[in-house]
Design a protein around this motif. Structure first.
Motif: not given
Length: 1126
Positions: A75-79, A81-84
């Protein structure tokens, strides 16, 4: 999975299912080994995006803690950020004391650290390389917690990335050396926007709780600072792994007190960074034992149980059975890659902020070619949209390489199309891929109308014109010939030297930006970029075997580089002043290097020795150039002492000296008073003759007798910068100070051809070893490659910049003078040329009714030609010096002229002798006709004067500026005029007052031109820094600043001076001339379009009354008749 992690996932399940796209997230999880390919297919079979997300989360809930961590990192890698951030609180803690994992043989602690850090899993077929792993670990241990670099380097496919990952897959090693963790970044080939995105993602991973900043860094410098703080404060004693580094400049973003392990094909990438550096080389081949190990894995047998035939298979295939086994599947895999691109992207929507953007730009054509998708490849490569997008990100060289690489496929559609596109890229390479990015459609419209590039550009332009876009058609372009084969701009400052490798495949160049560049001669594709010296690099040379490149510099050093890897081999620092030249012997059996310096010495270097072999004494001033004879027996050198010297290479003794200075002496001038720099020398192919250049002449001497064989006089107004003898014939290429390059026959002493194209001084010219091509390198930051035969066939005449234009309804008539002194009358619509007369013309003009033309000469004489019968009228009393400006009155009965003297001549040529208006104290710069028989003139003396040409009286005298008045313009209501000056100001005046209405300040350069709008409400001014200002005439306030675009290379919007300006009749647009032509939106102050002329330094732009046709000539003598596309 821990209850806490499971609950967190269930709690936020709805938000996750609503927002995530599963495709790329699953790619990450598969690479981490927590998701299988069959599970991926099951997810993909769901009909909607939300159902696919729901299926993936359902699977994760049934898995372990590592799946949760892998999903979080994806999730972080794919942008996301809010969900991560929603899942951050549920991340399970895995202790380092956990036992070993039964599958991989490593501890849970290692799995967690590597999973959190994004380190890739072992490949399916994995071969242990304990020695190399130990070597990497030993080098990392040497860092001892301090910042530094460990580089794993080797050819593509040698397993560098696997080795880097394996080095940190060790429990005790991680705990001892990097207890803060490991952070993996896959870098690859990047531009600045791609690198910024990588840095932003890394900062987000390292600052998951956002304790340092709520927003992502906005530029690379900010990202570098953020990364340094995060690594020092939040992740001390951690390791950063940078996988697949291509360019040295990328590493500068990570040069901030970190411990770094990197993989690369070029070990010199760390030359530009600070700190301790260690290297682990990896060989590309696998040994016999490793080959057997891989084969045993494929056939599912123990290595010891393999039959005897296995050894011969390994020897025969050299492990190529890996490729052979998969050959049938490779085409399908490539096709699958293309299908994946087509499913997720469109050419128009592929943007730099997408994670995989750079991959597709670099490899999409390769996948299409490998998948046998010829139709799709042609559609891609012959698309202006693709070319625009790709060149803006990676520049044109890679595209040119692809046109060469896939020529056999692209020619299937149309060989001419392939040639058109490749030539378009090659000749515009210096503009493409650099800011400010040119409008590629406008560039395409400059191609010949038979070209596919032009056809696509015209189609696109017509669509965009309907939406208010401005485009120009170059209506007389069919007469234009491009003589350059390739134009590249590898440097960010002046290029001082460029040379071919002996095999002609590569070009090395150096310059004021302190770098050495090496690139492919066919495509311009960059092979090496080396920060070579601490000051300007003045010369470079390939060794005869092409293994080495020598460079010398203002920093007094000589350096030897490995030409393939960029590795520094030797540093020589025995010269005490700047080193001007370097040259290798022509035979590779025993390599010697010669260098010449401002310390008056020549030195010979043996590459096997660390110190100078010989020093040659004899010159009494700086040594400017040196060359070995073809047989390497003799070294020639030339100097600022006015001599050419020949030295015996074996003994290092002077053989003879030729005093070139004597050929410039006259009877009145003593020899010691003449300063003469002999610029360069070049040997004939047989070694019997030698050519030298000094001032504006090139001499050819007999080596044995020292007798002068030939002398070439290039002209009064130029100096020879460099010359080179063709290795196979009598031709010599000569670089001149007025931006021109010429080919001369040294047998006949006649000029063979002109090579025009550079926009500034040409410093160096060099033939290839077979003489088929030659290079020119210039202050304009470009290197041009020319085909000798093509240049020799060209015999085009070019125009001088003195011209006049008359617009009548839809007709355009141009009067110009060419380089062989002929007056030409050109029909702008048909291109028909009438050659009128030969004369020494310095300026010319047409009468408004096109019945007469007038021209002035360098001797001050003025003549009028009646076009109907070629009758000539000549002024009896001419000017005393060169005539600069000439103009008929509206009725054509009076001719007004100004010259380098201080007078204005009025000649009612049909009835009386001319008379002079004399009151200016210095040269009259120009004049302008007013109503009611009045004339406005302005001068170097800082004044503007108003004359009555009937009474011959001076009516008004305005003292406008302390410095030269460079231009004036008159408002359409004839109540005001403007003046601009070298004092960096402009002023608005009323004809009724002797003091200015407004003084316009703010320009930082000479204000060279001004123009009132048609309604007299606005005034535009342009300066020598390329800046245009638009002012309110009534109150003198600045409305808009059309400023140069600030780019790294320092080029301004106009590439120099703004020389002319003109408003449209509705005052909504402004056109400006300078380095090229620009159109501006007056309301916003923004650029609407740029037309890049082949040359530069446009003196004037002639504009039709309807603002739809534009005529100008550049400094290369090329005429441009442009019409707005409707």
């Amino acid at each position: 999975m821990d209850a806490k992690a499971r609950n967190c996932l269930l709690q936020h399940r709805e938000a996750l299912e609503r927002d995530i796209k599963t495709s790329y997230i699953m790619d990450h999880m598969i690479s981490n080994g927590v998701l299988t390919v069959s599970e991926e297919e099951k997810v993909k079979n769901e009909p909607t995006q939300q159902q696919r997300a729901a299926m993936l989360i359902k699977m994760i809930l049934k898995k372990d803690n590592y799946s949760y961590i892998s999903f979080y990192n994806a999730l972080l890698h794919e942008g996301y950020k809010d969900l991560a951030a929603l899942l951050h609180g549920g991340i399970p803690v895995v202790s380092s004391s956990d036992g070993k994992d039964s599958v991989s043989g490593i501890t849970s602690y290692v799995r967690t650290v590597l999973c959190e850090g994004g380190v890739p899993q072992r490949p399916v077929v994995f071969v242990t390389r304990k020695k190399l792993v130990n070597a990497v670990q030993q080098k990392l241990s040497k860092l001892n917690g301090e910042p530094g670099w460990v580089t794993i380097y080797g050819m593509a496919g040698c397993g560098k990335s696997v080795l880097a990952a394996e080095a940190v897959r060790d429990h005790s090693f991680l705990e001892d050396c990097f207890p803060g963790g490991v952070h993996w970044v896959s870098v690859g080939k990047q531009d600045k926007s791609g690198l910024l995105m990588k840095l932003q993602n890394l900062c987000a991973r390292l600052d998951q709780d956002e304790s340092f900043s709520q927003r992502l860094p906005l530029n690379i410098e900010e990202a570098k600072d953020r990364l340094r703080i995060l690594m020092l404060r939040k992740h001390p004693r951690s390791l950063l792994i940078l996988d697949d580094i291509w360019d040295p400049w990328v590493l500068k973003a990570f040069d901030n007190q970190c411990q770094i392990l990197l993989t690369t094909r070029d070990k010199s990438v760390t030359d530009s960074v600070m700190g301790p550096k260690y290297v682990v080389p990896v060989e590309s081949g696998l040994g016999k034992e490793k080959g057997l190990e891989i084969l045993s894995l494929f056939v599912n047998m123990k290595k010891t149980d393999l039959p005897e035939q296995a050894h011969s298979i390994i020897q025969e295939c050299k492990v190529d059975f890996l490729t052979e086994k998969n050959r049938s599947q490779l085409q399908d895999l490539h096709k699958k890659m293309v299908t994946q691109f087509q499913r997720h992207h469109r050419l128009h929507s592929l943007s730099p902020d997408q994670e995989d953007c750079m991959y597709w730009y670099n490899f999409l054509a390769y996948h299409m070619a490998s998948a046998n998708m010829h139709k799709e490849l042609c559609a891609l490569m012959f698309s202006l949209d693709w070319i625009k997008a790709k060149t803006e990100l990676v520049g044109p060289a890679h595209l040119i390489h692809e046109f060469v690489e896939y020529r056999h496929i692209l020619d299937e559609k149309d060989g001419t199309d392939c040639e058109n596109f490749q030539e378009f890229l090659s000749l515009n390479g210096h503009l493409l891929g650099r800011q400010p990015f040119p409008n590629i459609v406008q560039l395409g419209l400059c191609e010949l109308e038979t070209s596919e590039v032009y056809r696509q550009a015209k189609l696109q332009a017509k669509q965009e014109v309907d939406n208010g876009m401005l485009y120009l058609e170059w209506v007389n372009k069919k007469n234009m010939k491009n003589l350059s084969r390739l134009v590249v701009r590898p440097h960010t400052d002046a290029v001082y030297h460029a040379c071919f490798s002996d095999d002609g495949q590569r070009i090395a160049s150096c310059g004021a930006d302190k770098t050495l560049q090496v690139f492919k001669a066919e495509t311009g594709e960059k092979l090496l970029e080396i920060k070579a010296h601490d000051d300007e690099v003045l010369c470079c040379a390939f060794s005869a075997d092409d293994r080495f490149i020598a460079t010398c510099s203002v920093d007094k050093k000589v350096k030897i580089w490995n030409s393939m890897t960029g590795e520094l081999v030797r540093i020589y620092d025995e010269h005490s002043e700047q080193v001007n030249c370097c040259h290798f012997t022509n035979n590779s059996n025993h390599l010697l290097l010669a260098t010449g310096s401002n310390d008056y010495f020549l030195k010979l270097w043996d590459l096997n020795q660390e110190e100078c072999r010989n020093t040659m004494f004899g010159h009494t001033n700086s040594v400017s150039h040196c060359r070995f004879s073809p047989d390497d027996q003799v070294l020639a050198s030339c100097s600022a002492d006015g001599t050419l010297k020949l030295w015996d290479v074996k003994s290092a003794n002077e053989r003879k000296s030729i005093n070139v200075k004597q050929f410039f002496l006259n009877s009145e001038e003593p020899q010691e008073d003449l300063d003469l720099i002999v610029k360069c020398c070049s040997w004939s192919a047989d070694g019997a003759r030698i050519m030298v250049a000094a001032k504006n002449k090139v001499f050819l001497f007999d080596v044995h007798t020292s007798g002068l064989l030939a002398e070439v006089h290039t002209g009064h107004h130029s100096t020879v910068q460099y010359c080179d003898f063709s290795p196979h014939n009598h031709l010599a290429v000569v670089a001149l100070s007025q931006y021109c390059v010429e080919l001369w026959s040294m047998d006949s002493c006649l000029k063979v051809a002109d090579c025009r194209g550079h926009l500034s001084w040409v410093h160096c010219v060099m033939f290839s070893t077979d003489g088929s091509s030659f290079l020119t390198s210039s202050d304009d930051q470009t290197i041009r490659l020319w085909e000798t035969k093509k240049v020799c066939k060209n015999s085009a005449t070019v125009l001088k910049q003195e011209m006049d234009v008359v617009f009548q309804e839809n007709e355009v008539t141009v009067l110009a003078v060419d380089n062989i002194r002929r007056l030409q009358l050109i029909n702008g619509n048909t291109g028909q040329i009438d050659y009128l007369t030969e004369a020494q013309v310095s300026c010319c003009c047409l009468s408004p009714n096109l019945q007469y033309l007038a021209f002035g000469g360098e001797d001050g004489a003025i003549q009028i030609l009646e076009l109907l019968n070629n009758r000539i009228f000549q002024s009896r009393n001419g000017h005393k010096s060169t005539v600069r400006h000439i103009q008929f009155t509206a009725d054509g009965k009076t001719l007004i002229s100004s010259s380098d003297d201080s007078a204005v001549q009025i000649w009612n040529w049909q009835s009386e002798d001319p008379f002079f208006l004399q009151a200016h104290q210095e040269t009259v710069k120009d004049f302008r006709l007013l109503k009611n028989s009045r004339l406005l003139s302005w001068s170097f003396d800082g004044t503007v004067k108003v004359w009555n040409i009937i009474t011959r009286r001076l009516e008004k005298d305005f003292v406008c500026h302390q410095d030269t008045v460079l231009s004036c313009d008159i408002s359409s209501d004839a109540t005001k005029f403007s003046s601009t000056s070298a004092d960096k100001t402009a002023k608005i005046w009323s004809f009724e007052l002797l003091s200015p209405l407004h003084e316009l300040r703010g320009h930082k350069g000479c204000v060279r031109c001004s123009s009132f709008s048609v309604d007299s409400a606005l005034l535009a001014t342009g300066d020598d820094n390329g800046e245009i200002r638009i002012w309110n005439v009534s109150n003198g306030e600045l409305l808009h600043l059309c400023a140069p675009i600030s780019v790294e290379e320092g080029a301004t919007t106009h590439g120099g001076w703004v020389t002319d300006l003109c408003f449209s009749p509705d005052t909504k647009m402004l056109v400006s001339a300078g380095g090229y032509l620009k159109w501006w939106n007056v309301v916003t102050g923004e650029s609407s379009q740029t037309f890049y002329t082949n040359g530069t330094n446009l003196k004037k732009i002639h504009v039709s009354p309807d603002f739809k046709t534009y005529v100008t000539v550049d400094n290369l003598g090329i005429l441009y008749i442009l019409k707005i596309l409707e």
